[in-house]
Design an enzyme around this catalytic site. Sequence first.
Site, PDB file in Angstrom:
ATOM      1  N   ALA A 188     -58.235  -1.594 -10.109  1.00 42.53           N
ATOM      2  CA  ALA A 188     -58.933  -0.404  -9.609  1.00 42.53           C
ATOM      3  C   ALA A 188     -58.699   0.812 -10.488  1.00 42.53           C
ATOM      4  O   ALA A 188     -59.567   1.690 -10.594  1.00 42.53           O
ATOM      5  CB  ALA A 188     -58.502  -0.115  -8.171  1.00 42.53           C
TER       6      ALA A 188
ATOM      7  N   ARG B 198     -53.367  -3.781   2.703  1.00 45.04           N
ATOM      8  CA  ARG B 198     -52.609  -4.487   3.734  1.00 45.04           C
ATOM      9  C   ARG B 198     -51.235  -3.847   3.927  1.00 45.04           C
ATOM     10  O   ARG B 198     -50.692  -3.855   5.028  1.00 45.04           O
ATOM     11  CB  ARG B 198     -52.468  -5.969   3.358  1.00 45.04           C
ATOM     12  CG  ARG B 198     -53.810  -6.696   3.341  1.00 45.04           C
ATOM     13  CD  ARG B 198     -53.623  -8.184   3.100  1.00 45.04           C
ATOM     14  NE  ARG B 198     -54.904  -8.859   2.986  1.00 45.04           N
ATOM     15  CZ  ARG B 198     -55.627  -9.286   4.009  1.00 45.04           C
ATOM     16  NH1 ARG B 198     -55.196  -9.080   5.239  1.00 45.04           N
ATOM     17  NH2 ARG B 198     -56.776  -9.910   3.814  1.00 45.04           N
TER      18      ARG B 198
ATOM     19  N   LYS C  65     -66.273  -9.245  -9.452  1.00 40.57           N
ATOM     20  CA  LYS C  65     -66.900 -10.554  -9.616  1.00 40.57           C
ATOM     21  C   LYS C  65     -65.860 -11.656  -9.353  1.00 40.57           C
ATOM     22  O   LYS C  65     -64.663 -11.410  -9.462  1.00 40.57           O
ATOM     23  CB  LYS C  65     -67.490 -10.670 -11.024  1.00 40.57           C
ATOM     24  CG  LYS C  65     -66.531 -10.245 -12.153  1.00 40.57           C
ATOM     25  CD  LYS C  65     -65.464 -11.258 -12.393  1.00 40.57           C
ATOM     26  CE  LYS C  65     -64.238 -10.704 -13.018  1.00 40.57           C
ATOM     27  NZ  LYS C  65     -63.112 -11.674 -12.964  1.00 40.57           N
TER      28      LYS C  65
END
Length: 333
Positions: free
Chosen positions: A15, A36, A96
């Site tokens: 990211a 999470r 992807k």
Amino acid sequence: MEPLRIGILGAARIADRAIVEPAKLTGARLVAVAARDTGRAEAFAAEHGVERVHASYQQLLDDPEIEAIYNPLANGLHGPWNLRAFAAGKHVLTEKPSASNATEALEVRDAVRSSGLVFMEAFHYAYHPVMRRLQELVSKGELGDLQQVETTMVMPPPAEDNPRWSLPLAGGAVMDVGCYALHAQRMFAPYAGGAPKLISARAGERKRLPGVDEWLNADLEFPNGATGVVRTSMAAEAVDFSLKVVGSRGEAFAPFYVLPQKDDRVIVTTKEDTWVEHLGTRTSYTYQLEAFAGAVRNGAPILTDADDALATMELIDACYVAAGMAPRPVSAI
């Protein structure tokens, strides 16, 4: 153009370069992140200037200020959370491959069509001038008639506990790096009479990981008779992310086509001459985010849309079957 308001699903390492840096360069807002581990999300937000943290992925999707999400989760979590994002009315930029197999990719495609939202699969290299120049060399006939496309995506192995080796999370060499090599073959379809068809594929399993491909090689054929050669591995000694296009009058070679910001060369060789073109080290991720924002704001067309994603997944599944392996299972969330 009004800044895009983005939420990030997960605090994945990719990211940073794939969305944080491009957001700064394009003026997009990073409204929120969820992970999470909330502590990890808080650290990510503090480091990268994300405005706020949500306690769960669903809470992030329910945030009314967020209009688009970036999904960098493990492969098997792309499809399920992309579908939930559409249900929440969010545009999607997903890493992807966008789904675990072609059946799930079809579900995603249908959800995009019914929602009217923007979907982009993050084959970022496709938006950079390096790839566009390779296509131009073929489309303008500078290399003569297209004869062969060679795509190589090989790298040293990730750690044994890396999710990229997890079958339940749709791991394997093809899903991680090979999808680039297969997608890049399809990028030359307009100049070869149509999309390539799989002729054969061979693969090897990772030791002690049944059903998980360590490497896969494939042979393709385009309608005009040109051939495609695909080589992919997550067990190589060194990185080789290259693309070669061979025509009747010459060839072009991009030594690092998927990350042209690291090497922006296109080396062209004809019977008369050899020269090197530099296409710029502005990141492919920045071009990608600009294209995504343009689609959201102005309805600009998407190269790597849901139809393209489905076609790529169909080719991936075909490679697995031809190599004697099963397509990746759909993950539960």
